[in-house]
Design an enzyme around this catalytic site. Structure first.
Site, PDB file in Angstrom:
ATOM      1  N   GLY A 269       0.812  -1.218   0.000  1.00  0.00           N
ATOM      2  CA  GLY A 269       0.000   0.000   0.000  1.00  0.00           C
ATOM      3  C   GLY A 269       0.840   1.261   0.000  1.00  0.00           C
ATOM      4  N   HIS A 305      -1.851   6.102   8.443  1.00  0.00           N
ATOM      5  CA  HIS A 305      -1.011   4.976   8.856  1.00  0.00           C
ATOM      6  C   HIS A 305       0.471   5.304   8.676  1.00  0.00           C
ATOM      7  CE1 HIS A 305      -0.150   0.605   9.382  1.00  0.00           C
ATOM      8  NE2 HIS A 305       0.883   0.905   8.609  1.00  0.00           N
ATOM      9  N   GLU A 306       0.841   5.754   7.497  1.00  0.00           N
ATOM     10  CA  GLU A 306       2.270   6.037   7.243  1.00  0.00           C
ATOM     11  C   GLU A 306       2.741   7.202   8.102  1.00  0.00           C
ATOM     12  OE1 GLU A 306       3.497   3.623   5.737  1.00  0.00           O
ATOM     13  OE2 GLU A 306       1.601   2.891   4.907  1.00  0.00           O
TER      14      GLU A 306
HETATM   15  N1  0A1 Z   1       5.651  -0.761   6.319  1.00  0.00           N
HETATM   16  C1  0A1 Z   1       4.646  -0.591   5.314  1.00  0.00           C
HETATM   17  C2  0A1 Z   1       4.340  -1.797   4.544  1.00  0.00           C
HETATM   18  C3  0A1 Z   1       5.326  -2.256   3.523  1.00  0.00           C
HETATM   19  C4  0A1 Z   1       6.032  -3.402   3.738  1.00  0.00           C
HETATM   20  C5  0A1 Z   1       6.847  -3.938   2.765  1.00  0.00           C
HETATM   21  C6  0A1 Z   1       6.924  -3.265   1.583  1.00  0.00           C
HETATM   22  O1  0A1 Z   1       7.668  -3.759   0.565  1.00  0.00           O
HETATM   23  C7  0A1 Z   1       8.039  -5.062   0.592  1.00  0.00           C
HETATM   24  C8  0A1 Z   1       6.253  -2.094   1.360  1.00  0.00           C
HETATM   25  C9  0A1 Z   1       5.447  -1.589   2.353  1.00  0.00           C
HETATM   26  C10 0A1 Z   1       3.354  -0.239   5.989  1.00  0.00           C
HETATM   27  O2  0A1 Z   1       3.011  -0.863   6.974  1.00  0.00           O
HETATM   28  O3  0A1 Z   1       2.660   0.636   5.509  1.00  0.00           O
HETATM   29 ZN    ZN Z   2       2.605  -0.062   8.581  1.00  0.00          ZN
END
Ligand code: 0A1
Ligand code: ZN
Length: 882
Positions: A269, A305-306
């Site tokens: 996302g 969220h971000e």
């Molecule tokens: N940390 C982000 C999610 C995310 C995880 C892995 C990704 O690439 C493999 C990209 C995004 C979140 O929780 O929004």
């Molecule tokens: Zn996250």
């Protein structure tokens, strides 16, 4: 398979890093096919490490190594060893700091896995979580190595006019040959998974936010030029999130600049990179005519969220990837509360629970079940799951329920104060909650280590002479892979009591002195009795209010009792839940009728219950719409021993049609009463009116008369907002509407330049119920707009078909399964993360009849023989078969 025996990583093997990186200066000479990365690391031995090894091992994959230099001397090939996934420097200084400079090149254009540095529609961008940084340069790619980053980007001025990285822009300049450079400095220590760079031809909208302490923050959203008119909602959402975090958690933003970039190719996302979030366009771009109300809501939720990750994830990060739920569970909880506050708390809770129960419960009951803090993995990318995220959020929510809002805030304040700048564990989070409140959560901690969905069974006994009601609650949890025996959990169970006239009955627990409208029972044993006193009549029990724990509840309820709760429960969640249970029981009965060759008839109690709901006045029209929605086919499937997709579909359709026939005039009146042109309005009232109107349209469409056909076509033709246009197209596509193809074609032509709308067009057809759906899906695979390299497209066609179309995906001849396996095999080399996500639809094979089981299993076995199978696909497929 590259590695015939992929290695399993265990939580129990965690050790602290042997070296620390104090700072890193990165220099990128950008080129689509040959980017030069020069990394200058200042390192030293970690005094906390027990190891005596004098070599240094850095992770790195798919890198072309050019030079290694230690403290200003180039190293010879004998002084280091390059393997498939690492660079080992044989001897490094042990007593003092040293500087290692590494030059390597990478090819972003060839990177279809979308991890590391890659190209999306001509834009260079990065994705480093979880382990993508090692695809950019050699590094200690683990979250507990936190470093100060300085990044210089050099590139052609026309090709890459915009050059972005984390932190603050500290210098820029021009170079010969039409090139320019920019240097970015991030003043906060961070792990490399939060690193980002973006370079390309981008347009930007800018705004400003003044924090509670009076600091001005520049806000910028970067997109491709043709999308610049679709950024306003994202910007407003960002400002809403910034002030919400100040109000609710007293958290202020810490840099002077916050940037968001939207990219068309993204595996997930969005990503919370420090000061430079990279987003899937799906969660940024919105204009009333291109995005639905639910898109608008999701954008605000994901932006939130971000943003919230800046404190829960970035300032305080995870010690290791087993702790992923530390940042994700807490941040999802935060974004859920944010959206609940911004929209309707009741609706948001129901939608979250719906998703948890249909999808996370299935994960918890399947071969890939894992605790929210897993203890082993082969490929960490496979653990960005509904369990880690959504169940993780439920676990944080239970702490919130147990401590109350104030106690929870005390706990979060202590957590932020204690751990700012650190990489910590889930245990540290729980300890902060305990210490700030003087409570013992040791049993509660089992939620972090135990997989599976607990089942609560409730028995009631009313003693009229003692005027007491005793609830005996038992808890059990089915075994999950690797966990045959489960311990009892600490479970908050919120209960309220209702008198026969629907009024609130007082809750007074035996031995307690408080009388309340509801109580939170603390269930800690395998079986426990709770007695309420002072009840001169037997009350109706409303239990697990607000879905106070992620459990399955079994309690014997008559249809009359459910209809009563649907009318009177003051808890909005349980009121809706009563309606779901009522409909669920009735549909389940019809499924049995179908399976046994009996005629179907809908019990009038259900028609009357719906009629009552329809005839009441409602303020929250979105909630009203949910009360009129039947449990999904996926949810119904979850309740069955052996899933019978055809019977579920037929029984549910039969109930829908019966309700449409019996309540036609009410649906029609509601439709007319709420049909008006309010395009561009996104307040709760307008959103609710669209939602209830389209719910009615969907019922009415089952009547299949020419008037209704005209009504939906009229709505389709005149809609000025995507919510109404899509809702009309959905009923046209899912019924034998004479203008179906014409509407689909005109929709495509209207929106062919809007990728996100075309995604909807693919998804709608892929999840359709008409008999020709599979042929349509096959034809769409050959459509010029289909692209296996674009995850959004893959999800909208292959994902929608396999995950949202049980009827056709599970066709008895197995063609759906074969089709999916073909696509997974093709995706395995292009994009392992997306390939492995697609395997999900096959993992539940044990839930189906023998014939389907064999067919699904055969496709999983076929996937296992894929040449050069990725770790991602291998892990999911092999664990599914185990
Ligand atoms: N940390 C982000 C999610 C995310 C995880 C892995 C990704 O690439 C493999 C990209 C995004 C979140 O929780 O929004
Ligand atoms: Zn996250």
């Amino acid at each position: 398979m590259r590695d015939p025996n992929p290695q399993t990583i265990y939580l129990k093997d965690y050790t602290v890093p042997e070296y620390l990186i104090h700072s890193v200066a990165l220099n990128f000479t950008l080129d689509d096919e040959n980017t030069l990365v020069s990394s200058r690391l200042t390192l030293s031995r970690n005094p906390a490490s027990q190891s005596h090894d004098t070599s240094l091992t850095l992770s790195g994959e798919n890198l072309k190594l050019i030079r290694v230099n230690l403290d200003d001397g180039d190293l010879s090939k004998a002084q280091y060893l390059q393997t498939q996934d690492s660079l080992i420097i044989h001897d490094v200084p042990q007593q003092q700091r040293f500087v290692l400079t590494i030059d390597n090149t990478i090819n972003p254009k060839a990177n279809t896995a979308l991890e590391g540095l890659y190209l999306s529609n001509g834009m260079l961008c990065t994705q480093c979580e979880a382990e993508g940084f090692r695809k950019i340069t050699y590094f200690l790619d683990r979250p507990d190595v936190m470093t100060l980053f300085t990044t210089t980007l050099v590139g052609d001025k026309d090709r890459y006019p915009v050059l972005l990285s984390n932190g603050n822009k500290v210098a820029e300049g021009e170079l010969p040959d039409n090139r320019h450079w920019v240097t970015w400095e991030d003043p906060f220590n961070k792990p490399c998974y939060l690193f980002a760079l973006v370079a390309g031809q981008l347009e930007c909208i800018a705004d400003r936010f003044t924090t509670q302490s009076g600091r001005d923050i520049d806000l910028q959203i970067f997109v491709e030029k043709h999308d610049i008119d679709k950024c306003d909602h994202a910007m407003q959402s960002l400002k809403n999130a910034m002030s919400w975090d100040e109000q609710v958690y007293d958290r202020e933003y810490d840099l002077d600049l916050y940037m968001i970039v939207a990219v068309g190719h993204f595996n997930m996302g969005a990503m919370e990179n420090k000061g430079l979030n990279v987003f899937n366009t799906k969660f940024v771009l919105a204009r009333p005519d291109t995005a639905t109300d639910s898109d608008y809501e999701h954008i605000e939720g994901v932006i939130g969220h971000e943003y919230f990750h800046n404190w829960t994830g970035n300032r305080i990060t995870c010690r290791d990837w087993f702790q992923l739920s530390l940042k994700e569970g807490f941040t999802v909880f935060r974004d859920q509360e944010f959206t609940g506050d911004r929209t309707s708390k009741a609706v948001k809770r129901i939608e979250d629970v719906n998703m948890l129960r249909t999808r996370q419960f299935a994960e918890d009951a399947g071969p890939l079940a894992h605790p929210i803090r897993p203890d082993a993995y082969i490929e960490i990318n496979n653990f960005y799951t509904l369990t880690v995220y959504e169940k993780g959020a439920e676990v944080v929510r239970m702490i919130h329920t147990l401590l109350g809002a104030e106690g929870f805030r005390k706990g979060s304040d202590l957590y932020f104060e204690r751990h700012d700048g650190q990489a910590v564990t889930c245990d540290d989070f729980v300890s902060a909650m305990e210490d700030a409140n003087g409570v013992d959560l040791s049993q509660f901690r089992r939620w972090y280590s135990q997989a599976g969905t607990p089942v609560l069974s409730v028995r009631q006994h009313y003693d009229s002479s003692a005027q007491t009601l005793t609830l005996t609650i038992g808890q059990s949890c089915p075994p999950t892979p690797g966990q045959p025996v489960k311990e009892p959990l600490h479970i908050p169970v919120t209960v309220g009591l209702l008198n026969k006239d629907g009024s609130v009955a007082p809750c007074k627990l035996q031995g307690g002195d408080q009388v309340c409208d509801e109580v939170i029972l603390q269930l800690t044993q395998s079986e426990q009795a709770f007695t309420f006193e002072g009840l001169n009549e037997q009350p109706i029990v409303s239990i697990l209010r607000g879905f106070s724990a992620p459990v399955k509840l079994t309690i014997e309820r008559s249809l009359d009792e459910l209809a009563f709760l649907l009318s009177y429960d003051s808890d909005t969640f349980n009121r809706w839940e009563a309606g779901q249970q009522l409909a669920g029981q009735i549909i389940t009965g019809l499924i049995a009728d179908l399976q046994n060759g009996r005629d179907m008839a809908v019990n009038p109690i259900m028609i009357n219950a719906f009629k009552q709901v329809l005839e009441q006045p409602w303020d929250d029209l979105s909630y009203f719409s949910l009360l009129l929605s039947l449990p999904s086919e996926t949810y119904l499937a979850e309740q069955m021993q052996i899933v019978d997709v055809e019977a579920i579909h037929a029984a549910r359709e039969f109930v829908t049609l019966t309700l449409a026939e019996q309540l036609q005039s009410q649906f029609q009146a509601l439709y007319q009463g709420n049909h008006r042109d309010e395009s561009g309005k996104f307040d709760a009232g307008a959103i609710g009116r669209r939602r209830i109107k389209n719910t009615c349209l969907s019922y009415l469409s089952k009547l299949e008369n020419s008037h209704i056909h005209e009504l939906s076509q009229q709505q389709f033709n005149t809609a000025k907002n995507m919510t109404d246009q899509m809702a009309a197209l959905a009923v046209i596509v899912n019924n034998p509407h004479p203008a179906k193809q014409q509407c689909l074609d005109s929709f495509y032509h209207q929106w062919r330049d809007e990728a996100l709308v075309i995604d909807k067009w693919f998804a709608l057809q892929a999840s359709g119920s008409m008999p020709d759906t599979f042929a349509t899906v096959q034809a769409l695979m050959r459509h010029p707009a289909f692209d296996l390299k674009n995850p959004n497209r893959v999800r909208s066609l292959i994902g929608a078909f396999s995950q949202s179309n049980p009827l056709h995906f599970h066709a008895a001849d197995g063609q759906g399964y074969r089709f999916l396996a073909d696509q997974i095999i093709a995706l395995n080399t292009l994009n392992p993360q997306i390939a492995s996500r697609m395997v999900g639809a096959l993992t539940s094979w044990r839930r189906y009849d023998e014939g389907r089981q064999a067919l699904m299993k055969a496709q999983l076995e076929r996937i296992m023989t894929t040449e050069a199978i990725s770790k991602d696909v291998y892990e999911v497929a092999s664990k599914s078969l185990a």
